[in-house]
Write an enzyme that holds these catalytic residues in place. Structure first.
Site, mmCIF file in Angstrom:
data_model
loop_
_atom_site.group_PDB
_atom_site.id
_atom_site.type_symbol
_atom_site.label_atom_id
_atom_site.label_comp_id
_atom_site.label_asym_id
_atom_site.label_seq_id
_atom_site.Cartn_x
_atom_site.Cartn_y
_atom_site.Cartn_z
ATOM 1 N N HIS A 201 19.847 50.358 29.718
ATOM 2 C CA HIS A 201 21.116 50.966 28.859
ATOM 3 C C HIS A 201 20.925 52.396 28.889
ATOM 4 O O HIS A 201 21.740 53.268 28.753
ATOM 5 C CB HIS A 201 20.504 50.544 27.440
ATOM 6 C CG HIS A 201 21.360 49.377 26.853
ATOM 7 N ND1 HIS A 201 20.670 48.248 26.680
ATOM 8 C CD2 HIS A 201 22.523 49.072 26.623
ATOM 9 C CE1 HIS A 201 21.341 47.367 26.153
ATOM 10 N NE2 HIS A 201 22.484 47.824 26.385
ATOM 11 N N CYS A 517 36.865 38.104 42.732
ATOM 12 C CA CYS A 517 36.224 38.982 41.453
ATOM 13 C C CYS A 517 34.830 39.287 41.738
ATOM 14 O O CYS A 517 34.188 39.935 40.891
ATOM 15 C CB CYS A 517 36.604 38.406 39.952
ATOM 16 S SG CYS A 517 35.701 37.099 39.717
HETATM 17 C C1 PEP Z 1 30.473 36.097 41.156
HETATM 18 O O1 PEP Z 1 29.592 35.025 41.137
HETATM 19 O O2 PEP Z 1 31.174 36.419 42.013
HETATM 20 C C2 PEP Z 1 31.021 36.801 39.913
HETATM 21 C C3 PEP Z 1 32.170 37.379 39.733
HETATM 22 O O3 PEP Z 1 30.208 36.414 38.621
HETATM 23 P P1 PEP Z 1 29.146 37.198 38.117
HETATM 24 O O4 PEP Z 1 28.584 38.037 39.209
HETATM 25 O O5 PEP Z 1 29.206 37.315 36.624
HETATM 26 O O6 PEP Z 1 28.224 35.705 38.501
#
Ligand code: PEP
Ligand code: MG
Length: 592
Positions: A201, A517
């Site tokens: 944090h 993502c």
């Molecule tokens: C991933 O696994 O690529 C993802 C986006 O999720 P996290 O990083 O939250 O596991």
């Protein structure tokens, strides 16, 4: 007598908040509390337990007051501080810290201060043994709360932050998040500390305040004195004590360069993310904390491509209520002003354990191959239904999509759809407004089994988003948080690229939207390859959006497609990396 010039010393730490700070060191001394330790007789146990209870109550009251003041503070830092104080408040309600200290008084017949000190030390040792940066960062919070209770026990007032000289660099063994939040950014040009990590944090707070910060500098305190000059580079983690005039000039130059680059990138805010040959790409933000919303809008993200809902569940022992979850999500949905937000349902487990659920599901959740993500949600229907209701209510305030983590089969998606319809009916019967029509339900492709069965999953899903972080981890059997195998973790391994290619092709064939993502999406090095694999929707940490947009605007998609075809014929990750880097270098040269 001539004074010997002080010699320059270069130290290295972890750059956690961007920028260069050059100034005079102000060492933040911790107001150490004398801890009296003694044995007590059996008839004194009740009194000592009562003293501990009083100190905890007083600490809670103080934190409650601080929380009201934080809530009145405008902007991101106030919001983040509010969150943190909430977590402290809950820690004092029912936590291992208080429970164990209380038990120690009776069992070991020691005074309250000694019991508290022993508990802080024991938790510290257990956290260190876990060897997990996220858990280690939580120790700062335990110490902050523990010290407050200790001050109340010993009646030692907190040492106020002295008025800091303008332009100083605050140096400390450890800066707590609350102390960091109290720093005046007009006076403090950088922070440097021995302890702390990028996920703590304190780092988050420093970023929210925009103060360049380097943490985790082991030999810092032995190398500095208050009043010495120091340079702190929050991007590279470099720290230079007593810099020569040449060093100062070099860092000033670096600072000016970065500022120029930031200005150039800022100018891209309103520019479209379009390749040189006219292909449009959607750039969205991954969001972990509400505090990031300011930046999400500043960088002009097209939406939130991944809202990690875990933050609502972290740093607490109880499960948040529907209303609490709804309020947190609603604020973020509203902050998007009509742009879409993809809310991922709870992905606890693996390295993302939380006190609220860990006790119950401990080992299975921690393994990364156990009750993680959608598996945990489907096995805790009450909790999952509560989350779904909160999401559906938030969806009445702006466009949302629901994304499911760690899916491996069609039946999981079908069960979620049923649960979603049930949740919607229940909300409507309570007279509440829900997202209308009900939001699309999609999955994160992050398990090899899901990638290989992507054509089946595409029939049941409204969209895909490739979670390349976990997809790399599970495909290569490499723990993404284990330093020992970090050099083997390679998203350019042909197996990972084939998984991505296969899922993207299945999504395109089924005509459902498909994005990515994982961290890969936010690194301009990979942009050409991801576009070449057919992806047009990249979601990343918001600060990376301008850099990726710049890469896209310099990119020729037809050339990227050709290079991707060559890359996909390769079997050696090193050759793949060389082909990609070579393409990036060439393309940049011709595109500028
Ligand atoms: C991933 O696994 O690529 C993802 C986006 O999720 P996290 O990083 O939250 O596991
Ligand atoms: Mg994941």
């Amino acid at each position: 007598m001539e004074r010997r010039p002080k010699s320059e010393k270069v130290l290295k730490g972890l750059g956690v908040s961007s920028g260069v700070g050059i100034g005079m060191i102000h060492i933040r001394e911790r107001g150490t509390v004398e801890v009296p330790e003694y044995r007590i007789t059996a008839n004194r146990v009740a009194t000592e337990r009562e003293r501990l209870k009083d100190a905890v109550t007083r600490s809670r009251r103080q934190i409650g007051r601080l929380r009201s003041r934080a809530n009145a503070k405008p902007g991101a830092a106030g919001e983040e501080l509010g969150f943190l104080l909430d977590a402290y408040f809950h820690m004092l309600k029912d936590s291992r810290l208080v429970r164990d200290a209380d038990r120690r008084i009776s069992e070991q017949r020691i005074n309250a201060e000694a019991a508290l000190q022993a508990t802080i030390t024991e938790i510290g040792e257990a956290f260190t043994a876990m060897n997990d940066p996220y858990v280690a960062a939580r120790m700062v919070d335990i110490r902050e709360v523990g010290n407050r209770v200790m001050r109340n026990l010993t009646k030692t007032p907190a040492k106020p932050l002295s008025v800091l000289p303008r332009g100083c660099v605050v140096a400390a063994e450890e800066m707590t998040p609350a102390e960091t939040a109290r720093l005046d950014r007009r006076r403090v040009c950088a922070i440097v500390a021995v302890l702390g990590g990028a996920q703590g944090h304190t780092a988050i707070m420093a970023r929210a305040l925009g103060i360049p910060t380097v943490l985790g500098v082991p030999s810092l305190l032995a190398s500095i004195r208050s009043g010495d000059d120091i340079v702190v580079d929050g991007d590279t983690g470099e720290v230079v004590v007593n810099p020569t005039p040449e060093t100062v000039a070099a860092f000033k130059h670096r600072r000016a360069e970065r500022k120029r680059d930031a200005r150039r990138l800022k100018a891209l805010r309103r520019q479209p993310a379009v390749t040189r040959d006219g292909e449009e790409v959607i750039l969205q933000a991954n969001v972990e904390l509400p505090i990031e919303m300011e930046l999400v809008n500043q960088v002009g993200a097209a939406g939130i491509g991944l809202l990690r809902s875990e933050f609502i569940f972290m740093n607490r022992r109880d499960v948040p209520s529907e209303d609490e979850q709804y309020q947190a999500l609603r604020q973020m949905v509203e902050a998007m002003g009509g742009k879409p937000a993809t809310i991922r349902t709870l992905d606890l487990g693996g390295d993302k354990a939380t006190a609220a659920l860990f006790g119950e599901y401990g080992n299975s959740a921690a393994s990364g191959l156990g009750l993680r993500g959608i598996r945990m949600s489907l096995s805790t229907p009450d909790m999952f239904d509560t989350q779904l209701r909160a999401i559906l209510r938030a969806g009445a305030h702006g466009p949302i999509r629901i994304m499911l983590p760690m899916v491996i089969g069609v039946s999981e998606v079908q069960r979620v759809r049923k649960a979603m319809h049930r949740a919607a009916r229940r909300l409507r019967s309570r007279g509440l407004t829900v997202a209308d029509p009900l939001p699309p339900v999609g999955v994160t492709i992050e398990v090899p089994g899901a990638a290989l069965a992507a054509d089946a999953l595409a029939q049941a899903s409204d969209f895909f988003s490739i979670g390349s972080n976990d997809l790399t981890m599970y495909t290569l059997a490499i723990d993404r948080s284990d330093k020992q195998v970090a050099d083997l973790y390679d998203p350019l391994h042909p197996a990972v690229l084939r998984m991505i290619q296969f899922s993207a092709a299945a999504g395109l064939r089924a005509r459902i939207p498909i994005g990515i993502c994982g961290e890969m999406a936010g690194d301009p090095r990979y942009t050409a390859l991801l576009l070449g694999l057919g992806l047009r929707d990249l979601s990343m940490t918001p600060a990376n959006i301008p850099r990726v947009k710049r890469r896209i605007r310099h990119l020729d998609l037809a050339a990227a497609n050709r290079r991707t075809r060559v890359i996909m014929d390769q079997i050696d990750p090193a050759r793949i990396a060389a082909l990609l880097d070579d393409f990036n270098a060439l393309d940049l040269k011709s595109g500028l």
